[in-house]
Design an enzyme around this catalytic site. Structure first.
Site, PDB file in Angstrom:
ATOM      1  CG  HIS A   1      -1.894  -0.861   1.387  1.00  0.00           C
ATOM      2  ND1 HIS A   1      -1.980  -2.175   0.997  1.00  0.00           N
ATOM      3  CD2 HIS A   1      -3.376  -0.352   1.019  1.00  0.00           C
ATOM      4  CE1 HIS A   1      -3.219  -3.028   0.575  1.00  0.00           C
ATOM      5  NE2 HIS A   1      -4.192  -2.056   0.517  1.00  0.00           N
TER       6      HIS A   1
ATOM      7  CG  HIS B   1       2.831  -3.567   6.489  1.00  0.00           C
ATOM      8  ND1 HIS B   1       3.359  -4.414   5.527  1.00  0.00           N
ATOM      9  CD2 HIS B   1       1.230  -2.567   6.067  1.00  0.00           C
ATOM     10  CE1 HIS B   1       2.950  -4.592   4.752  1.00  0.00           C
ATOM     11  NE2 HIS B   1       1.573  -4.364   4.857  1.00  0.00           N
TER      12      HIS B   1
END
Length: 291
Positions: A212, A254
């Protein structure tokens, strides 16, 4: 009449722990003596009158000798026999780079866990989790691929088709590069992450780098370079890219370094897209082949 010495000598034989010095009964002088439990093999030879080979075998089978031989063999195997594996050895002088990387990793894990405030509904910011997931979908690859393909299909001008085709190529390039890096690094996602992401693939179980973040950085540079946007819209594009990266940490998807490297990688991916830019001539030849 027996002498008192004889009586006292005979009574002394009944004490506990006293054993005759010979094979049985008193010795030649009529006295009893205490026998040590740790006799040497030479004593065994003298007292029992057996051959040296059997005495050595009996001495080697004693518990004391067995324990000693086991400890000596263990020390031999650990010291001079077989080499100790390197991972079991304690490194007394680690390198400065190793210390720096270990410290960075520890800070990264600690900070990522502290910032994962939307990792679940029970977290401190669990009520904001649906909004973070909406931002997550806005940076996903599938909506961007479908949108670029639709714009390419609906575009009437050659310039619009050129831009949308190169955007589609950039998105495909981003998927390939991120997938290769994830497969090589194979860093696991944070422990507090919930795998409820939208449309995941096999490499999505790995965390480094954030796809992303790479997509947001690359698309932000692409839109700012090839679209004529007003100043407020340009600010919104930058804020969207930053918010996509921040949402990855807040959701626990993440670590901080995954997002930071993703922004870095996506920023320079756009340079590769510019180097591989498809010109109108190439576009017209491709459209002619499709027709």
């Amino acid at each position: 009449m027996p002498s008192p010495k004889a009586r006292s000598g005979g009574g002394g034989g009944g004490r506990s722990g006293s054993v005759p010095a010979g094979g049985g009964g008193a010795g030649g002088n009529g006295r009893y003596e205490f026998m040590s439990l740790t006799r040497t093999p030479s004593h065994l030879l003298q007292r029992q009158g057996s051959d040296p080979t059997s005495a050595r075998l009996r001495a080697s089978e004693s518990p004391c000798r067995r324990r000693g031989s086991g400890s000596s063999s263990a020390s031999t195997s650990s010291a001079g026999g077989q080499p100790v594996p390197e991972e079991d050895c304690m490194r007394l002088n680690p390198s400065t780079l190793g210390i720096a990387l270990s410290s960075l990793l520890a800070v990264d894990l600690w900070l990522s866990k502290r910032l994962g405030v939307c990792a679940c509904e029970d977290a401190s910011w669990g009520s904001v989790r649906p909004l973070m997931k909406l931002v997550e979908v806005s940076g996903h690859g599938i909506p961007w691929l479908l949108g670029a393909a639709y714009c390419l299909y609906k575009s009437d001008s050659a310039a619009g088709q050129e831009v949308t085709l190169n955007l589609l190529m950039a998105l495909l390039l981003d998927l390939v590069l991120v997938g290769v890096v994830k497969a090589l690094v194979r860093r696991r996602r944070p422990a507090h992450n919930r795998m409820d992401m939208f449309a995941t693939f096999s490499v999505d179980r790995y965390s480094f780098p954030s796809g992303h973040a790479t997509r947001a950085a690359m698309c932000a540079r692409f839109l700012l370079a090839h679209l004529v946007l007003a100043a407020p819209l340009r600010v919104l594009v930058l804020l969207w890219a930053a918010f996509v990266g921040l949402s990855r940490v807040l959701l626990g998807r993440h670590n901080v370094t995954d997002v930071a490297f993703g922004f870095f990688m996506g920023y320079f991916q756009y340079n590769l897209v510019e180097a591989l830019w498809l010109s109108p001539v190439v576009l017209q030849s491709m459209m002619g082949q499709l027709e």
